[in-house]
Design an enzyme around this catalytic site. Sequence first.
Site, mmCIF file in Angstrom:
data_model
loop_
_atom_site.group_PDB
_atom_site.id
_atom_site.type_symbol
_atom_site.label_atom_id
_atom_site.label_comp_id
_atom_site.label_asym_id
_atom_site.label_seq_id
_atom_site.Cartn_x
_atom_site.Cartn_y
_atom_site.Cartn_z
ATOM 1 N N THR A 18 0.816 -1.221 0.000
ATOM 2 C CA THR A 18 0.000 0.000 0.000
ATOM 3 C C THR A 18 0.844 1.263 0.000
ATOM 4 O OG1 THR A 18 -1.850 -1.078 1.077
ATOM 5 C CG2 THR A 18 -1.673 1.287 1.422
ATOM 6 N N SER A 64 1.914 -7.670 -0.804
ATOM 7 C CA SER A 64 2.709 -8.524 0.089
ATOM 8 C C SER A 64 2.238 -9.976 0.193
ATOM 9 C CB SER A 64 2.847 -7.883 1.463
ATOM 10 O OG SER A 64 1.654 -7.952 2.191
ATOM 11 N N THR A 96 1.474 -4.280 4.356
ATOM 12 C CA THR A 96 1.302 -4.605 5.779
ATOM 13 C C THR A 96 0.711 -5.994 6.004
ATOM 14 O OG1 THR A 96 -0.847 -3.520 5.714
ATOM 15 C CG2 THR A 96 1.021 -2.199 6.473
ATOM 16 N N ASP A 97 0.097 -6.567 4.971
ATOM 17 C CA ASP A 97 -0.599 -7.848 5.163
ATOM 18 C C ASP A 97 0.312 -8.950 5.700
ATOM 19 O OD1 ASP A 97 -2.800 -6.559 4.161
ATOM 20 O OD2 ASP A 97 -2.924 -7.696 2.289
HETATM 21 N N1 ASP Z 1 -3.202 -3.878 2.346
HETATM 22 C C1 ASP Z 1 -1.888 -4.224 2.082
HETATM 23 C C2 ASP Z 1 -0.868 -3.181 2.541
HETATM 24 O O1 ASP Z 1 -1.048 -2.669 3.580
HETATM 25 C C3 ASP Z 1 -1.578 -4.740 0.747
HETATM 26 C C4 ASP Z 1 -0.325 -5.528 0.857
HETATM 27 O O2 ASP Z 1 -0.036 -6.090 1.929
HETATM 28 O O3 ASP Z 1 0.421 -5.550 -0.113
HETATM 29 O O4 ASP Z 1 0.091 -2.880 1.907
#
Ligand code: ASP
Length: 354
Positions: A18, A64, A96-97
């Site tokens: 993100t 991720s 963050t995932d």
């Molecule tokens: N929602 C996720 C982020 O916080 C997407 C990911 O992990 O790539 O980046």
Amino acid sequence: MTEQIRMPRVTVFSLGGTIASTSDAGAEDGGVAPRLGAAELVQAVPRLRETAELESVAFRQAPSPDLTVADISELAAEIDERFADGVDGVVITQGTDTIEETSFALDLLVRGPQPVVVTGAMRNPTLAGPDGSANLLAAVQVAVTPEAAGLGALVVLNDEIHAARFVRKTHTTNPATFRSVTAGPIGWVTEGRPRIGLRPAPPRRDDLPRSGTGSFPAVALLTCALGDDLRLVGELDRLGYAGLVIEAFGGGHVPGHAVPMLAEVAARMPVVLASRTGGGELLRETYGFPGSERDLLSRGLIPAGFLDGPKARILLSLLLAGPADPVADLAAVRIAFQRFLGSTFSFGQHSRSR
Ligand code: ASP
């Protein structure tokens, strides 16, 4: 004579996520996707230039969930090369995932004591109040702090500093999503000043493979749920899995009728018992019913201690990397888990080996 003060050197590796996501200018309403690399992220935060001499490396450009243990092992090798070359700290930006897993893999793989800080964003740059630049700045501020060395990998978001081995993502959208439920954060950042309030022991790494390219066998993670008979466990060999982490109910409990099947699998491949609760430590000596933690541990399952399922799976994947020897693996994995968990706490040498 005036002494020239050297700016600390920091390498920023971008992996996507993100924090790097924008919409495609040509497409209408197609959603955001990772498009920015480390250089663009760094350029967007002018204050970074007052903090460190920065090198930017676009290492991956992925959401991720697409990252693998092999990617992180390769990254760990690059990080150690930078440290050998005199870099003072590194920052990794990513989705963050999976930060709770990638940061823990770095915790286990990176050999150098210099700060390794993972960050990301919950609000992408197209939204009001994106948090990526603030998180990147705080992460670099932590990475140049000598007190942040020797703590293992750290996760910095929302002005909090977490040890990789304790932190979890706990909310789908809230910028305060990262929490160390069992141990609490180890520090914070105020007005650009990182404060380390607690110093976890460095993780024990001598049972683990060196970083670099390697093959990581498939390790399954199964979560118990009400009324599920866990029949998937019987399919693991056929599907080519080399190990299993079972996220059990509460302190470490499964339905009684699943015990013979789990015991049978645990005689052939490492089966690690973790809790699905997301907080606290696995029980070892409280309950005595069929399917209780005492029952399962007496049948060869390996306790995950304070590690949750995803983190226990990272540790098991790294332990199983390299040439397979099922019998040696079983004993070695058990000992390595014990040593890792024991080394994390100052009371690890307690006479009753608790
Ligand atoms: N929602 C996720 C982020 O916080 C997407 C990911 O992990 O790539 O980046």
